[in-house]
Design a protein around this motif. Sequence first.
Motif, PDB file in Angstrom:
ATOM      1  N   UNK A 381       1.032  -0.998   0.193  1.00 40.57           N
ATOM      2  CA  UNK A 381      -0.302   0.042   0.039  1.00 40.57           C
ATOM      3  C   UNK A 381       0.962   1.157   0.370  1.00 40.57           C
ATOM      4  N   UNK A 382       0.821   2.076  -1.088  1.00 45.17           N
ATOM      5  CA  UNK A 382       1.444   4.253  -1.062  1.00 45.17           C
ATOM      6  C   UNK A 382       1.369   3.948   0.572  1.00 45.17           C
ATOM      7  N   UNK A 404      -4.719  -2.159   7.472  1.00 44.96           N
ATOM      8  CA  UNK A 404      -3.963  -1.617   5.824  1.00 44.96           C
ATOM      9  C   UNK A 404      -2.988  -1.018   7.129  1.00 44.96           C
ATOM     10  N   UNK A 405      -2.833  -0.874   7.635  1.00 47.75           N
ATOM     11  CA  UNK A 405      -0.729  -0.174   8.172  1.00 47.75           C
ATOM     12  C   UNK A 405      -0.486  -1.265   9.150  1.00 47.75           C
ATOM     13  N   UNK A 406      -0.838  -2.780   8.683  1.00 45.13           N
ATOM     14  CA  UNK A 406      -0.339  -3.549   9.644  1.00 45.13           C
ATOM     15  C   UNK A 406       1.075  -4.522   8.968  1.00 45.13           C
ATOM     16  N   UNK A 407       1.062  -3.220   7.626  1.00 47.17           N
ATOM     17  CA  UNK A 407       2.306  -4.353   6.644  1.00 47.17           C
ATOM     18  C   UNK A 407       2.577  -2.701   6.047  1.00 47.17           C
ATOM     19  N   UNK A 437      -6.100  -1.907  -1.526  1.00 46.05           N
ATOM     20  CA  UNK A 437      -5.490  -2.072  -0.373  1.00 46.05           C
ATOM     21  C   UNK A 437      -4.615  -3.998   0.643  1.00 46.05           C
ATOM     22  N   UNK A 438      -6.233  -3.773   1.201  1.00 46.58           N
ATOM     23  CA  UNK A 438      -6.980  -4.545   1.334  1.00 46.58           C
ATOM     24  C   UNK A 438      -6.650  -5.670   1.368  1.00 46.58           C
ATOM     25  N   UNK A 439      -7.181  -5.968  -0.391  1.00 38.94           N
ATOM     26  CA  UNK A 439      -7.478  -6.802  -1.261  1.00 38.94           C
ATOM     27  C   UNK A 439      -5.956  -7.922  -1.201  1.00 38.94           C
ATOM     28  N   UNK A 440      -4.458  -7.037  -1.673  1.00 35.29           N
ATOM     29  CA  UNK A 440      -3.515  -7.000  -1.657  1.00 35.29           C
ATOM     30  C   UNK A 440      -2.933  -7.794  -0.675  1.00 35.29           C
ATOM     31  N   UNK A 441      -3.271  -6.999   0.649  1.00 33.37           N
ATOM     32  CA  UNK A 441      -3.518  -7.976   2.196  1.00 33.37           C
ATOM     33  C   UNK A 441      -3.385  -9.020   2.277  1.00 33.37           C
ATOM     34  N   UNK A 442      -4.405  -9.365   1.719  1.00 31.23           N
ATOM     35  CA  UNK A 442      -5.518 -10.394   1.807  1.00 31.23           C
ATOM     36  C   UNK A 442      -5.205 -11.646   1.516  1.00 31.23           C
ATOM     37  N   UNK A 443      -4.370 -11.732   0.144  1.00 28.53           N
ATOM     38  CA  UNK A 443      -4.620 -11.957  -0.551  1.00 28.53           C
ATOM     39  C   UNK A 443      -2.952 -12.344  -1.699  1.00 28.53           C
ATOM     40  N   UNK A 444      -1.944 -12.304  -0.799  1.00 21.53           N
ATOM     41  CA  UNK A 444      -0.704 -11.913  -1.278  1.00 21.53           C
ATOM     42  C   UNK A 444       0.042 -12.805  -1.879  1.00 21.53           C
ATOM     43  N   UNK A 445       0.961 -12.694  -2.503  1.00 23.27           N
ATOM     44  CA  UNK A 445       1.818 -13.853  -3.532  1.00 23.27           C
ATOM     45  C   UNK A 445       2.565 -13.686  -3.995  1.00 23.27           C
TER      46      UNK A 445
END
Length: 468
Positions: A381-382, A404-407, A437-445
């Motif tokens: 996330x930016x 969002x601020x957990x990464x 941003x939330x989608x990215x954090x939850x589905x990161x690879x």
Amino acid sequence: MEFKRGRYSWILRPILIVYDIFVLNFFAYTLLNFNDENLYFFSLKFFNNKNLLFLIYSIIFWLVSTYFIKFYKVYRYTSLLDILSLIVKQFFTFGIITFAFEGAFRSINISVFETLRYLLYAFTAISLIKLFSYYILKSVRIYLKGNLRNIVVIGSGESVKQLKRIFSDKRELGYKIVGVFNNDIKNNDGNIKDSFKFIENNQSIDEIYCAIDELSERQINEYVRHANLNHCNIKFIPNTNKLFTKRLKIDFYNYVPVLSIQEVALNKEFNKFIKRSFDIVFSLLIIIFVLSWLSVILFILIKLESKGPLLYQHKRTGINYKVFYCYKFRSLTITKEIKGTYVKKNDKRVTKIGKFLRKTSLDEIPQFINVLKGDMSVVGPRPHMLSYTEDYSKKINKYNFIFRHNVKPGITGLAQIKGYRGEIKFDKDIINRIKYDIFYIENWSLLLDFKIIGQTIINFFIGDDKAY
């Protein structure tokens, strides 16, 4: 992330794991091996082929199955019913694993009755010790005043009152309230403002419980920042009449829900190692082969057009609301950061070379230094200006904004390649940005990171309408 500090009860978990594995193999040897049909395989000595194979097999699959079932995730607020449920689940899971082993090796001719007897004996021994350790810890908390957690409670709502009653009435949980802070004039400990000084001066605090709906975003930021710096846990007490987001972990203390920041896949140790290794290698390549010569050229061009430094550094909000200086090539005629001054289309402050830098996003190349320092990641996330973090939090669900601020923030991200970057004209712009941003954090690879980097490179050549 959940911190464990200043206690010895954490040693209990590895001891239980070793004990459980020993019990499984001890009963496998004594009950299954010594019968006439298997005497040839097992009577000579313990570490023959089949025993050694089952030893390795049981260790691997026991650890894997208990990890997914969370067999050892027993906390002080875990109920007896939950523990019994874990034992039953693991019994049936490991039962399937054991029968699968026997099915794979036909030479091991053991009856179903003998296998069930093995499982019952082994799990009886495992269950008794698991329950014994559970009640021993409760007794230590009640009678010896050990294994306690020093906590601070922030807020005054009904949920807070219920939680305080549970902590006071159920001494076996081992929670010691060292301070309660709210804006109630009858409160003896002080108001919310006083709590910050109290927390700062008391390094023995283990957990902070915040009534999230009674606090401003700035106050939440401060509590999260302190918890991260001092390795204490922060938990949130929601209004009981609200729905709870799955993006935060929900635990129940009796019937009162308590939320804590969920450990996402991105923050698991192995994934953090992989992502950090990639960040270091990638940023070093960019710094050595791009930034080294590009900085010299841009220094000349930027200096010829306007006065000021080559690099512009500005404060941004990072992981766990940690503030850091983010680097960019200067693209404006001014260097002072002013609240509410997002660069707009045809902005007169943008220099000629600055327009090119911003259009191609080359102004963000120095942020690879931030990546190397560990403040940022290549993808994430930016990071927002401090003032915008406060403003946006009023338009976004608090739970989502905390999540969002957990990464670590990134140089590029999913929201950026989807077009949600730059100036915020409407509320939907920031809402959609947070959504991606939330989608990215939850589905990161790592594959998703490569895809985002690839699309960012494509956008560099074709341009972006919102890059100005």
